[in-house]
Design a protein around this motif. Structure first.
Motif, PDB file in Angstrom:
ATOM      1  N   MET A   1       4.358  78.952 -40.417  1.00 29.84           N
ATOM      2  CA  MET A   1       3.815  77.886 -39.595  1.00 29.84           C
ATOM      3  C   MET A   1       2.977  76.973 -40.497  1.00 29.84           C
ATOM      4  SD  MET A   1       1.155  78.165 -36.364  1.00 29.84           S
ATOM      5  CE  MET A   1       2.027  79.572 -35.786  1.00 29.84           C
ATOM      6  N   SER A   2       3.154  75.670 -40.349  1.00 36.77           N
ATOM      7  CA  SER A   2       2.390  74.723 -41.157  1.00 36.77           C
ATOM      8  C   SER A   2       0.950  74.642 -40.654  1.00 36.77           C
ATOM      9  CB  SER A   2       3.033  73.329 -41.102  1.00 36.77           C
ATOM     10  OG  SER A   2       2.737  72.697 -39.870  1.00 36.77           O
ATOM     11  N   ILE A   3       0.071  74.128 -41.496  1.00 34.78           N
ATOM     12  CA  ILE A   3      -1.324  73.986 -41.093  1.00 34.78           C
ATOM     13  C   ILE A   3      -1.441  72.989 -39.946  1.00 34.78           C
ATOM     14  CG2 ILE A   3      -1.959  72.230 -42.797  1.00 34.78           C
ATOM     15  CD1 ILE A   3      -4.073  75.202 -41.547  1.00 34.78           C
ATOM     16  N   ASP A   4      -0.616  71.956 -39.929  1.00 28.27           N
ATOM     17  CA  ASP A   4      -0.634  71.000 -38.816  1.00 28.27           C
ATOM     18  C   ASP A   4      -0.251  71.685 -37.503  1.00 28.27           C
ATOM     19  OD1 ASP A   4      -1.454  68.796 -40.305  1.00 28.27           O
ATOM     20  OD2 ASP A   4       0.599  68.138 -40.716  1.00 28.27           O
ATOM     21  N   GLU A   5       0.750  72.544 -37.556  1.00 26.93           N
ATOM     22  CA  GLU A   5       1.153  73.275 -36.346  1.00 26.93           C
ATOM     23  C   GLU A   5       0.031  74.190 -35.868  1.00 26.93           C
ATOM     24  OE1 GLU A   5       5.973  73.692 -36.962  1.00 26.93           O
ATOM     25  OE2 GLU A   5       4.636  75.016 -38.108  1.00 26.93           O
ATOM     26  N   LEU A   6      -0.654  74.826 -36.811  1.00 22.66           N
ATOM     27  CA  LEU A   6      -1.751  75.727 -36.446  1.00 22.66           C
ATOM     28  C   LEU A   6      -2.915  74.952 -35.825  1.00 22.66           C
ATOM     29  CD1 LEU A   6      -2.733  78.606 -36.355  1.00 22.66           C
ATOM     30  CD2 LEU A   6      -3.521  78.347 -38.713  1.00 22.66           C
ATOM     31  N   ILE A   7      -3.257  73.790 -36.401  1.00 17.83           N
ATOM     32  CA  ILE A   7      -4.315  72.955 -35.823  1.00 17.83           C
ATOM     33  C   ILE A   7      -3.935  72.553 -34.403  1.00 17.83           C
ATOM     34  CG2 ILE A   7      -5.466  70.698 -35.951  1.00 17.83           C
ATOM     35  CD1 ILE A   7      -5.281  70.986 -39.050  1.00 17.83           C
ATOM     36  N   GLN A   8      -2.695  72.117 -34.222  1.00 15.83           N
ATOM     37  CA  GLN A   8      -2.253  71.697 -32.888  1.00 15.83           C
ATOM     38  C   GLN A   8      -2.273  72.859 -31.904  1.00 15.83           C
ATOM     39  OE1 GLN A   8      -1.613  68.360 -32.044  1.00 15.83           O
ATOM     40  NE2 GLN A   8      -1.945  69.340 -30.074  1.00 15.83           N
ATOM     41  N   ARG A   9      -1.855  74.027 -32.346  1.00 11.76           N
ATOM     42  CA  ARG A   9      -1.885  75.209 -31.465  1.00 11.76           C
ATOM     43  C   ARG A   9      -3.309  75.533 -31.043  1.00 11.76           C
ATOM     44  NH1 ARG A   9       1.471  80.309 -32.608  1.00 11.76           N
ATOM     45  NH2 ARG A   9       0.125  80.674 -30.867  1.00 11.76           N
ATOM     46  N   ALA A  10      -4.270  75.410 -31.973  1.00 10.50           N
ATOM     47  CA  ALA A  10      -5.669  75.663 -31.624  1.00 10.50           C
ATOM     48  C   ALA A  10      -6.176  74.612 -30.650  1.00 10.50           C
ATOM     49  CB  ALA A  10      -6.528  75.694 -32.885  1.00 10.50           C
ATOM     50  N   LYS A  11      -5.795  73.375 -30.857  1.00 10.34           N
ATOM     51  CA  LYS A  11      -6.218  72.313 -29.932  1.00 10.34           C
ATOM     52  C   LYS A  11      -5.641  72.528 -28.542  1.00 10.34           C
ATOM     53  CE  LYS A  11      -6.456  68.068 -31.263  1.00 10.34           C
ATOM     54  NZ  LYS A  11      -6.235  66.734 -31.833  1.00 10.34           N
ATOM     55  N   ASP A  12      -4.421  73.061 -28.486  1.00 13.47           N
ATOM     56  CA  ASP A  12      -3.748  73.312 -27.206  1.00 13.47           C
ATOM     57  C   ASP A  12      -4.197  74.620 -26.553  1.00 13.47           C
ATOM     58  OD1 ASP A  12      -2.301  70.980 -27.607  1.00 13.47           O
ATOM     59  OD2 ASP A  12      -0.498  72.018 -28.323  1.00 13.47           O
ATOM     60  N   GLY A  13      -5.000  75.411 -27.263  1.00 15.84           N
ATOM     61  CA  GLY A  13      -5.463  76.686 -26.726  1.00 15.84           C
ATOM     62  C   GLY A  13      -4.499  77.831 -26.969  1.00 15.84           C
ATOM     63  N   ASP A  14      -3.469  77.606 -27.790  1.00 15.24           N
ATOM     64  CA  ASP A  14      -2.491  78.649 -28.077  1.00 15.24           C
ATOM     65  C   ASP A  14      -2.833  79.471 -29.322  1.00 15.24           C
ATOM     66  OD1 ASP A  14      -0.928  77.910 -25.865  1.00 15.24           O
ATOM     67  OD2 ASP A  14       0.096  76.364 -27.039  1.00 15.24           O
ATOM     68  N   ALA A  15      -3.899  79.082 -30.007  1.00 13.70           N
ATOM     69  CA  ALA A  15      -4.420  79.836 -31.146  1.00 13.70           C
ATOM     70  C   ALA A  15      -5.941  79.712 -31.090  1.00 13.70           C
ATOM     71  CB  ALA A  15      -3.888  79.282 -32.462  1.00 13.70           C
ATOM     72  N   SER A  16      -6.623  80.705 -31.593  1.00  9.74           N
ATOM     73  CA  SER A  16      -8.092  80.661 -31.570  1.00  9.74           C
ATOM     74  C   SER A  16      -8.608  79.775 -32.705  1.00  9.74           C
ATOM     75  CB  SER A  16      -8.666  82.067 -31.718  1.00  9.74           C
ATOM     76  OG  SER A  16      -8.463  82.545 -33.042  1.00  9.74           O
ATOM     77  N   ASN A  17      -9.863  79.359 -32.578  1.00  7.26           N
ATOM     78  CA  ASN A  17     -10.479  78.588 -33.647  1.00  7.26           C
ATOM     79  C   ASN A  17     -10.548  79.406 -34.931  1.00  7.26           C
ATOM     80  OD1 ASN A  17     -10.805  76.292 -32.108  1.00  7.26           O
ATOM     81  ND2 ASN A  17     -12.872  76.826 -31.473  1.00  7.26           N
ATOM     82  N   LEU A  18     -10.799  80.720 -34.796  1.00  9.94           N
ATOM     83  CA  LEU A  18     -10.842  81.581 -35.973  1.00  9.94           C
ATOM     84  C   LEU A  18      -9.483  81.615 -36.677  1.00  9.94           C
ATOM     85  CD1 LEU A  18     -12.353  83.475 -37.849  1.00  9.94           C
ATOM     86  CD2 LEU A  18     -11.840  85.347 -36.250  1.00  9.94           C
TER      87      LEU A  18
END
Length: 128
Positions: free
Chosen positions: A1-18
Motif C-alpha cells: 500500500m502506498s503512503i498516499d493510500e494509507l493517509i487516505q485510509r486514515a482520513k476515511d477512518g479505515d486505518a488508525s492514526n498510529l
C-alpha cells in the motif's frame, strides 16, 4: 500500500492514526525550500500558515509529482528525507502539512509533533 493510500485510509477512518504514522515514519517525504543541494545545512524549508489554525507548518510532499509549480519556482530545492527525519527535526511550535495543495492532505499541529516523536520512540522500544 502506498503512503498516499494509507493517509487516505486514515482520513476515511479505515486505518488508525498510529498506522498512518507508522507508515510515514520510514517513508520518503520531500521538503521544498531554498538552499544548496550539496549543503543540507543551508536548506531553508517552506513554511505555510494553516488556514484553519494560523499555525506555522513545514511543508512536505509524498511525491515530487505533487509539488505545485508555484512552489517549485519560489522554492526550487527539494530535500528527500524519511518521515522520521522530518518529524524529529521540527522544533518549537511548528507543525507539518503533507501535500498541502494535493490529495491526500494531512496536517499535524505543533503540539502534536513532539507527541508523535515520543510515541514512535516508545513504539520502537516495545517492538525491539
Amino acid at each position: 500500500m502506498s503512503i498516499d493510500e494509507l493517509i487516505q485510509r486514515a482520513k476515511d477512518g479505515d486505518a488508525s492514526n498510529l498506522e498512518m504514522i507508522r507508515g510515514l515514519w520510514p517513508a520518503t517525504l520531500y521538503l521544498v525550500g531554498r538552499g544548496e543541494t550539496d549543503d543540507p545545512a543551508s536548506f531553508e524549508p517552506v513554511v505555510l500558515k494553516s488556514p484553519s489554525t494560523g499555525e506555522q507548518l513545514f511543508v512536505a510532499y509524498t511525491s515530487v509529482d505533487k509539488i505545485a509549480p508555484s512552489f517549485a519556482q519560489a522554492a526550487p530545492t527539494t530535500l528527500a528525507l524519511t518521515g522520521a527525519a522530518v518529524f524529529t527535526s521540527i522544533r518549537g511550535d511548528y507543525g507539518l502539512v503533507i501535500n498541502p495543495d494535493a490529495e491526500p492532505t494531512v496536517e499535524f499541529n505543533g503540539p502534536g509533533v513532539p507527541r508523535i516523536v515520543a510515541a514512535m520512540a516508545e513504539d520502537a522500544e516495545t517492538t525491539e
